[in-house]
Motif scaffolding. Structure first.
Motif, PDB file in Angstrom:
ATOM      1  N   GLU A  80       0.852  -1.110   0.121  1.00 61.06           N
ATOM      2  CA  GLU A  80      -0.100  -0.066   0.071  1.00 61.06           C
ATOM      3  C   GLU A  80       0.980   1.168  -0.087  1.00 61.06           C
ATOM      4  O   GLU A  80       0.624   2.291  -0.607  1.00 61.06           O
ATOM      5  CB  GLU A  80      -1.148  -0.015   1.291  1.00 61.06           C
ATOM      6  CG  GLU A  80      -2.061   1.029   1.301  1.00 61.06           C
ATOM      7  CD  GLU A  80      -2.897   1.027   0.220  1.00 61.06           C
ATOM      8  OE1 GLU A  80      -3.148   0.239  -0.439  1.00 61.06           O
ATOM      9  OE2 GLU A  80      -3.708   2.123   0.168  1.00 61.06           O
ATOM     10  N   ASP A  81       1.988   1.272   0.794  1.00 64.33           N
ATOM     11  CA  ASP A  81       2.797   2.333   0.906  1.00 64.33           C
ATOM     12  C   ASP A  81       3.401   2.771  -0.481  1.00 64.33           C
ATOM     13  O   ASP A  81       3.500   3.788  -1.190  1.00 64.33           O
ATOM     14  CB  ASP A  81       3.908   2.149   1.889  1.00 64.33           C
ATOM     15  CG  ASP A  81       3.629   1.918   3.326  1.00 64.33           C
ATOM     16  OD1 ASP A  81       2.502   2.078   3.281  1.00 64.33           O
ATOM     17  OD2 ASP A  81       4.430   1.935   3.936  1.00 64.33           O
ATOM     18  N   LYS A  82       3.869   1.493  -1.338  1.00 67.85           N
ATOM     19  CA  LYS A  82       4.432   1.645  -2.492  1.00 67.85           C
ATOM     20  C   LYS A  82       3.487   2.252  -3.502  1.00 67.85           C
ATOM     21  O   LYS A  82       3.735   3.206  -4.351  1.00 67.85           O
ATOM     22  CB  LYS A  82       4.847   0.391  -2.994  1.00 67.85           C
ATOM     23  CG  LYS A  82       5.869   0.447  -4.451  1.00 67.85           C
ATOM     24  CD  LYS A  82       6.322  -0.550  -4.699  1.00 67.85           C
ATOM     25  CE  LYS A  82       6.947  -0.268  -6.193  1.00 67.85           C
ATOM     26  NZ  LYS A  82       7.264  -1.621  -7.018  1.00 67.85           N
ATOM     27  N   ARG A  83       2.098   1.807  -3.291  1.00 60.72           N
ATOM     28  CA  ARG A  83       1.106   2.288  -4.366  1.00 60.72           C
ATOM     29  C   ARG A  83       0.916   3.605  -4.039  1.00 60.72           C
ATOM     30  O   ARG A  83       0.775   4.518  -4.867  1.00 60.72           O
ATOM     31  CB  ARG A  83      -0.224   1.534  -4.129  1.00 60.72           C
ATOM     32  CG  ARG A  83      -1.299   1.596  -5.166  1.00 60.72           C
ATOM     33  CD  ARG A  83      -2.648   0.846  -4.727  1.00 60.72           C
ATOM     34  NE  ARG A  83      -3.261   1.304  -3.603  1.00 60.72           N
ATOM     35  CZ  ARG A  83      -4.106   2.660  -3.284  1.00 60.72           C
ATOM     36  NH1 ARG A  83      -4.237   3.147  -4.726  1.00 60.72           N
ATOM     37  NH2 ARG A  83      -4.480   2.842  -2.422  1.00 60.72           N
ATOM     38  N   LEU A  84       0.675   3.947  -2.554  1.00 60.14           N
ATOM     39  CA  LEU A  84       0.539   5.461  -2.430  1.00 60.14           C
ATOM     40  C   LEU A  84       1.749   6.388  -2.879  1.00 60.14           C
ATOM     41  O   LEU A  84       1.651   7.508  -3.328  1.00 60.14           O
ATOM     42  CB  LEU A  84       0.332   5.843  -0.941  1.00 60.14           C
ATOM     43  CG  LEU A  84      -0.921   5.237  -0.456  1.00 60.14           C
ATOM     44  CD1 LEU A  84      -0.865   5.340   1.084  1.00 60.14           C
ATOM     45  CD2 LEU A  84      -2.093   5.887  -0.969  1.00 60.14           C
ATOM     46  N   ASP A  85       3.035   5.723  -2.815  1.00 56.42           N
ATOM     47  CA  ASP A  85       4.116   6.597  -3.233  1.00 56.42           C
ATOM     48  C   ASP A  85       4.085   6.927  -4.804  1.00 56.42           C
ATOM     49  O   ASP A  85       4.323   7.688  -5.193  1.00 56.42           O
ATOM     50  CB  ASP A  85       5.343   5.734  -2.887  1.00 56.42           C
ATOM     51  CG  ASP A  85       6.357   6.068  -1.687  1.00 56.42           C
ATOM     52  OD1 ASP A  85       5.709   6.765  -1.347  1.00 56.42           O
ATOM     53  OD2 ASP A  85       7.676   5.929  -1.832  1.00 56.42           O
ATOM     54  N   GLN A  86       3.710   5.884  -5.546  1.00 58.16           N
ATOM     55  CA  GLN A  86       3.458   5.860  -6.888  1.00 58.16           C
ATOM     56  C   GLN A  86       2.516   6.980  -7.049  1.00 58.16           C
ATOM     57  O   GLN A  86       2.631   7.686  -8.153  1.00 58.16           O
ATOM     58  CB  GLN A  86       3.133   4.578  -7.328  1.00 58.16           C
ATOM     59  CG  GLN A  86       3.454   4.370  -8.891  1.00 58.16           C
ATOM     60  CD  GLN A  86       4.664   4.619  -9.561  1.00 58.16           C
ATOM     61  OE1 GLN A  86       5.584   4.352  -9.092  1.00 58.16           O
ATOM     62  NE2 GLN A  86       4.931   5.645 -10.435  1.00 58.16           N
ATOM     63  N   MET A  87       1.235   6.765  -6.411  1.00 57.45           N
ATOM     64  CA  MET A  87       0.190   7.684  -6.729  1.00 57.45           C
ATOM     65  C   MET A  87       0.924   9.209  -6.409  1.00 57.45           C
ATOM     66  O   MET A  87       0.464  10.259  -7.157  1.00 57.45           O
ATOM     67  CB  MET A  87      -1.072   7.493  -5.607  1.00 57.45           C
ATOM     68  CG  MET A  87      -1.955   6.565  -6.249  1.00 57.45           C
ATOM     69  SD  MET A  87      -3.396   6.135  -5.163  1.00 57.45           S
ATOM     70  CE  MET A  87      -4.024   7.740  -4.989  1.00 57.45           C
ATOM     71  N   ARG A  88       1.614   9.248  -5.473  1.00 52.37           N
ATOM     72  CA  ARG A  88       2.067  10.879  -5.005  1.00 52.37           C
ATOM     73  C   ARG A  88       3.058  11.198  -6.288  1.00 52.37           C
ATOM     74  O   ARG A  88       3.068  12.112  -6.653  1.00 52.37           O
ATOM     75  CB  ARG A  88       2.951  10.724  -3.801  1.00 52.37           C
ATOM     76  CG  ARG A  88       1.827  11.098  -2.499  1.00 52.37           C
ATOM     77  CD  ARG A  88       2.610  11.501  -1.154  1.00 52.37           C
ATOM     78  NE  ARG A  88       3.322  10.390  -0.908  1.00 52.37           N
ATOM     79  CZ  ARG A  88       2.777   9.333   0.077  1.00 52.37           C
ATOM     80  NH1 ARG A  88       1.803   9.610   0.372  1.00 52.37           N
ATOM     81  NH2 ARG A  88       3.396   8.243   0.342  1.00 52.37           N
ATOM     82  N   ARG A  89       3.802  10.324  -6.595  1.00 57.93           N
ATOM     83  CA  ARG A  89       5.021  10.525  -7.769  1.00 57.93           C
ATOM     84  C   ARG A  89       4.020  11.040  -9.045  1.00 57.93           C
ATOM     85  O   ARG A  89       4.206  11.950  -9.853  1.00 57.93           O
ATOM     86  CB  ARG A  89       5.728   9.560  -7.947  1.00 57.93           C
ATOM     87  CG  ARG A  89       7.123   9.574  -7.550  1.00 57.93           C
ATOM     88  CD  ARG A  89       7.884   8.819  -8.162  1.00 57.93           C
ATOM     89  NE  ARG A  89       8.077   7.483  -7.796  1.00 57.93           N
ATOM     90  CZ  ARG A  89       8.402   6.721  -6.794  1.00 57.93           C
ATOM     91  NH1 ARG A  89       8.867   7.396  -5.737  1.00 57.93           N
ATOM     92  NH2 ARG A  89       7.955   5.700  -6.438  1.00 57.93           N
ATOM     93  N   ASP A  90       2.993  10.102  -9.391  1.00 58.35           N
ATOM     94  CA  ASP A  90       2.094  10.304 -10.576  1.00 58.35           C
ATOM     95  C   ASP A  90       1.575  11.902 -10.526  1.00 58.35           C
ATOM     96  O   ASP A  90       1.369  12.559 -11.333  1.00 58.35           O
ATOM     97  CB  ASP A  90       1.001   9.282 -10.412  1.00 58.35           C
ATOM     98  CG  ASP A  90       1.647   8.099 -10.993  1.00 58.35           C
ATOM     99  OD1 ASP A  90       2.882   8.215 -11.250  1.00 58.35           O
ATOM    100  OD2 ASP A  90       0.966   6.732 -11.172  1.00 58.35           O
ATOM    101  N   PHE A  91       1.077  12.248  -9.492  1.00 57.42           N
ATOM    102  CA  PHE A  91       0.203  13.165  -8.850  1.00 57.42           C
ATOM    103  C   PHE A  91       1.017  14.489  -9.029  1.00 57.42           C
ATOM    104  O   PHE A  91       0.881  15.534  -9.751  1.00 57.42           O
ATOM    105  CB  PHE A  91      -0.346  13.207  -7.499  1.00 57.42           C
ATOM    106  CG  PHE A  91      -1.254  14.449  -7.262  1.00 57.42           C
ATOM    107  CD1 PHE A  91      -2.311  14.901  -8.013  1.00 57.42           C
ATOM    108  CD2 PHE A  91      -0.966  15.147  -5.881  1.00 57.42           C
ATOM    109  CE1 PHE A  91      -3.072  15.725  -7.680  1.00 57.42           C
ATOM    110  CE2 PHE A  91      -1.823  16.261  -5.915  1.00 57.42           C
ATOM    111  CZ  PHE A  91      -2.982  16.785  -6.548  1.00 57.42           C
ATOM    112  N   LEU A  92       2.336  14.242  -8.815  1.00 56.22           N
ATOM    113  CA  LEU A  92       3.378  15.514  -8.810  1.00 56.22           C
ATOM    114  C   LEU A  92       3.751  15.806 -10.198  1.00 56.22           C
ATOM    115  O   LEU A  92       3.757  16.800 -10.641  1.00 56.22           O
ATOM    116  CB  LEU A  92       4.588  14.987  -7.964  1.00 56.22           C
ATOM    117  CG  LEU A  92       5.536  16.162  -7.379  1.00 56.22           C
ATOM    118  CD1 LEU A  92       4.382  16.652  -5.938  1.00 56.22           C
ATOM    119  CD2 LEU A  92       6.653  15.795  -6.638  1.00 56.22           C
TER     120      LEU A  92
END
Ligand code: ADP
Length: 474
Positions: free
Chosen positions: A243-255
């Motif tokens: 889940e952390d990795k998914r959220l990390d990826q989401m944050r990176r995509d969002f940025l």
């Protein structure tokens, strides 16, 4: 008859030892006394009387000897009884049976009472240790992180339930075997080597499984510690970081998305300003349209930043604690009223139908108003002139639904499930031209979720769309 069921006195070596010593002592005493008396008599009385005196003497001596033996027997029994009891109780304690208590009376009362006190204390200590062991085992079993105890050779000594679940292997498959045999990852081997040879803590991340079921696991190793018996163990902690990795990826995509979205209007503003500086500012025909472009791009930037802030706030927590009981009829009616002028300008008829039943719900006024604004804004934006936008509040099975229906351009089926995604637009150019940020429906979805509800879309290309927010009635 089993040995342990033989009479007590036969089993007790101690008893026999004491009894024999006493008996021998009594015997020696009587034989010596007899000899002494006989010698004395020989000197004192006539030979004729000697025979009858000897008979009396022998009978008396026999009786006395018997009495001595009985006394020896009883004395031996008195001494050996409590000692045998203590031996039996001590054997019981060694077996873990603390129930036996000694009789605290007689010559050994003090010893028996000290023994009983020791037995009670030992029982308490053992029960305490057992309770703590049970407690630790239950904590180890129930922690959500996986725990593995590894010995100095890298063999798994113990695993908990979470570790077997995360590593996808049973305790039997893991325990008693080298970890590298069950978890085949070069990073884990390296981590273990570092831990066992250099005693250095560390952590690695590994990927387990394939495709959609891929899990990201973090393995944290702590250095070896000594355990009772002289062995050494190290603890490996296994955590699910998927889940952390998914959220990390989401944050990176969002940025990345946000940077990209901000870059476009900023680049335009920069280009127009540079052109103006380079001389266009003195050209009245170029100046006005350039300034107009700068203005519209600045507006777009403002709208983007405002939507980005909103979506970050909504995504940061899934629950809303600031909701209050409100009449949805009133809330939606107020938002519809804000759009009357805009609808009129685009020659769009804006209708509102209120529900007759109770329309109270627990809502965050600011967020829900923004969500309804986004839906009505889109409906007017993506409708052709002269069409109609119908807004309604309905109630069914304890659920309230706000619906916004237009007869505009519609959405292709293949795009329908993606319109609630951040920055997703069916037609980039059209959205930008109409001042869209690509975040409106994403905000709608998050607001609905934070109200314990959902946002849905139905559409037919070229015919129109219906967007709904459904939430529980109060
Ligand atoms: P935007 O700011 O681009 O409108 P939204 O998140 O509000 O962003 O909507 C995402 C996309 O969904 C839009 O770009 C548009 O393609 C499509 N869309 C939203 N509402 C409607 C509608 N009522 N009719 C047709 N298409 C719509």
């Amino acid at each position: 008859m089993g040995a342990d069921r033989l009479p007590f006195m036969l089993r007790s070596r101690l008893f026999w030892r004491i009894f024999s010593i006493n008996t021998v002592a009594v015997l020696i005493f009587f034989v010596a006394s007899l000899g002494y008396v006989e010698l004395s008599l020989k000197a004192a009385i006539q030979p004729a009387q000697l025979e009858s005196v000897r008979v009396v003497l022998l009978t008396a001596s026999g009786a006395l000897l018997l009495a001595g033996m009985v006394i020896s027997f009883l004395t031996a029994r008195m001494i050996s009884g409590p000692v045998e009891g203590m031996r039996r109780a001590a054997e019981g304690i060694a077996r873990g049976d603390f129930k036996e208590r000694l009789d605290e009376q007689g010559d050994f009362a003090a010893l028996a009472s000290a023994f009983n006190a020791m037995s009670v204390q030992l029982q308490n200590r053992v029960e305490e240790i057992e309770a703590r062991t049970r407690e630790l085992a239950s904590i180890m079993e129930n922690v959500s992180d996986g725990l593995l105890l590894v010995d100095a050779e890298g063999n798994v000594a113990l695993v908990n339930r979470a570790a077997t679940r995360l590593l996808g292997q049973s305790a039997a498959q893991l325990e008693g075997r080298p970890l590298w045999q069950s978890v085949r990852h070069a990073e884990v081997d390296e981590l273990l080597k570092q831990l066992l040879i250099l005693s250095e803590p560390g952590s690695v991340r590994i990927e387990q499984g394939a495709g959609a079921t891929t899990q990201t696991l973090e393995i944290v190793a702590t250095p070896l510690f000594e355990v009772a018996g002289g062995g050494k163990l190290a603890v490996l902690l296994v955590r699910d970081r998927t889940e952390d990795k998914r959220l990390d990826q989401m944050r990176r995509d969002f940025l990345a998305d946000v940077s990209h979205e901000l870059k476009t209007p900023l680049t335009s503003i920069k280009a127009y300003v540079e052109t103006l500086i380079d001389g266009a500012v003195d050209d009245p025909t170029a100046r006005a349209p350039f300034l107009e472009k700068i203005h519209s791009n600045a507006q777009r930037l403002t709208a983007l930043v405002s939507d980005i802030l909103d979506i970050s706030r909504l995504e940061s927590s899934p629950h809303d604690d600031e909701r209050q009981r409100q009449d949805l009829n009133k809330l939606v009616e107020r938002v519809v009223a804000q759009f009357r002028d805009r609808a009129q300008k685009r020659n769009v008829t804006l209708e509102f139908t209120r529900v007759e039943a109770a329309a109270d719900a627990f809502v965050n006024d600011h967020d829900m108003s923004e969500a309804v604004e986004n839906l009505i804004d889109n409906a007017i934006k993506y409708s052709s002139e002269g069409s109609k936008v119908a807004v309604a509040v309905t109630r069914e099975d304890g659920q309230l639904t706000i619906s916004v229906t237009d007869s505009g351009i519609g959405i292709p089926q293949e795009s329908l499930h993606r319109v609630f995604e951040r920055f997703y637009r069916v037609d980039q150019a059209r959205s930008r031209a109409l001042g869209g940020t690509g975040l409106g429906l994403s905000i709608v979805k998050h607001v609905a979720l934070r109200h314990g509800g959902k946002a849905e879309a139905e559409s037919e290309l070229g015919k129109g769309s219906t967007f709904t927010i459904t939430l529980p009635a109060a």
